[in-house]
Design a protein around this motif. Sequence first.
Motif, mmCIF file in Angstrom:
data_model
loop_
_atom_site.group_PDB
_atom_site.id
_atom_site.type_symbol
_atom_site.label_atom_id
_atom_site.label_comp_id
_atom_site.label_asym_id
_atom_site.label_seq_id
_atom_site.Cartn_x
_atom_site.Cartn_y
_atom_site.Cartn_z
ATOM 1 N N ALA A 18 0.828 -1.210 0.000
ATOM 2 C CA ALA A 18 0.000 0.000 0.000
ATOM 3 C C ALA A 18 0.862 1.260 0.000
ATOM 4 O O ALA A 18 0.578 2.209 -0.740
ATOM 5 C CB ALA A 18 -0.934 -0.002 1.211
ATOM 6 N N ILE A 77 -5.232 4.347 7.192
ATOM 7 C CA ILE A 77 -5.846 3.221 6.494
ATOM 8 C C ILE A 77 -5.333 1.930 7.105
ATOM 9 O O ILE A 77 -4.128 1.664 7.071
ATOM 10 C CB ILE A 77 -5.504 3.239 4.983
ATOM 11 N N VAL A 79 -5.174 -2.121 6.905
ATOM 12 C CA VAL A 79 -5.264 -3.056 5.780
ATOM 13 C C VAL A 79 -5.381 -4.521 6.200
ATOM 14 O O VAL A 79 -5.254 -5.413 5.374
ATOM 15 C CB VAL A 79 -4.076 -2.869 4.798
ATOM 16 N N HIS A 99 -9.780 -1.669 5.093
ATOM 17 C CA HIS A 99 -10.050 -2.693 4.095
ATOM 18 C C HIS A 99 -9.174 -3.890 4.430
ATOM 19 O O HIS A 99 -7.957 -3.753 4.531
ATOM 20 C CB HIS A 99 -9.740 -2.201 2.680
ATOM 21 N N PHE A 101 -7.263 -6.899 3.453
ATOM 22 C CA PHE A 101 -6.668 -7.593 2.317
ATOM 23 C C PHE A 101 -6.161 -8.958 2.772
ATOM 24 O O PHE A 101 -5.683 -9.095 3.895
ATOM 25 C CB PHE A 101 -5.502 -6.779 1.738
ATOM 26 N N LEU A 124 -5.148 -6.290 -5.701
ATOM 27 C CA LEU A 124 -6.252 -5.747 -4.892
ATOM 28 C C LEU A 124 -5.839 -4.440 -4.216
ATOM 29 O O LEU A 124 -6.596 -3.464 -4.196
ATOM 30 C CB LEU A 124 -6.688 -6.765 -3.838
ATOM 31 N N VAL A 125 -4.630 -4.434 -3.654
ATOM 32 C CA VAL A 125 -4.110 -3.232 -2.997
ATOM 33 C C VAL A 125 -3.971 -2.098 -4.005
ATOM 34 O O VAL A 125 -4.338 -0.949 -3.729
ATOM 35 C CB VAL A 125 -2.762 -3.533 -2.294
ATOM 36 N N VAL A 127 -5.633 -1.473 -6.801
ATOM 37 C CA VAL A 127 -6.937 -0.899 -7.159
ATOM 38 C C VAL A 127 -7.469 -0.020 -6.024
ATOM 39 O O VAL A 127 -7.931 1.103 -6.249
ATOM 40 C CB VAL A 127 -7.946 -2.021 -7.504
ATOM 41 N N TYR A 128 -7.377 -0.512 -4.791
ATOM 42 C CA TYR A 128 -7.883 0.250 -3.645
ATOM 43 C C TYR A 128 -7.118 1.559 -3.467
ATOM 44 O O TYR A 128 -7.725 2.615 -3.258
ATOM 45 C CB TYR A 128 -7.791 -0.600 -2.370
ATOM 46 N N MET A 129 -5.790 1.504 -3.538
ATOM 47 C CA MET A 129 -4.978 2.702 -3.299
ATOM 48 C C MET A 129 -5.133 3.716 -4.432
ATOM 49 O O MET A 129 -5.160 4.927 -4.179
ATOM 50 C CB MET A 129 -3.513 2.332 -3.080
ATOM 51 N N ASP A 131 -7.838 4.141 -6.175
ATOM 52 C CA ASP A 131 -9.153 4.717 -5.925
ATOM 53 C C ASP A 131 -9.106 5.698 -4.747
ATOM 54 O O ASP A 131 -9.673 6.794 -4.820
ATOM 55 C CB ASP A 131 -10.157 3.600 -5.641
ATOM 56 N N PHE A 132 -8.396 5.336 -3.693
ATOM 57 C CA PHE A 132 -8.260 6.235 -2.527
ATOM 58 C C PHE A 132 -7.640 7.563 -2.946
ATOM 59 O O PHE A 132 -8.137 8.631 -2.597
ATOM 60 C CB PHE A 132 -7.397 5.586 -1.437
#
Length: 139
Positions: A18, A77, A79, A99, A101, A124-125, A127-129, A131-132
């Motif tokens: 992340a 955040i 994780v 979130h 993971f 997955l990380v 995409v999330y980061m 978006d964040f």
Amino acid sequence: MKNVLVLCTGNSCRSQLAEGYLKHFAQTKAKIYSAGIEVHGVNPKAVLIMAEDRIDISGQTSNNINEYVDVPFDYVITVCDHEKESCPYFPTQAIKLHHNFPDPAKAIGTETEIMAEFKRTRDLVKVYMEDFVSKNLSE
């Protein structure tokens, strides 16, 4: 500039992924930190899997949350569920996000299967980061 902290249990894998992606996507919009309630060192497989995506996290360090008690964070955040449940009181006015993971360091099987789990978590990380950053640091 915003201050963002990523927390995980050992600050060895998920939070390191992340941190790498947040630094990549946020560039100069934020100062990125990662820490754990324990310190396990940066997982070498995390370094390898990030290098596959052209992100170098080899210079990142594993840090204890207590090192950052004086940093005025805007976002924290978490994780992993274990950290969220086990984290000692951390004085901050930051917006807290969570979130869970999957932990690739717990993967079992062949080296190929284990690295596939690292890649799955990395993706997955990522995409999330991304978006964040687009939702919270785009100014």
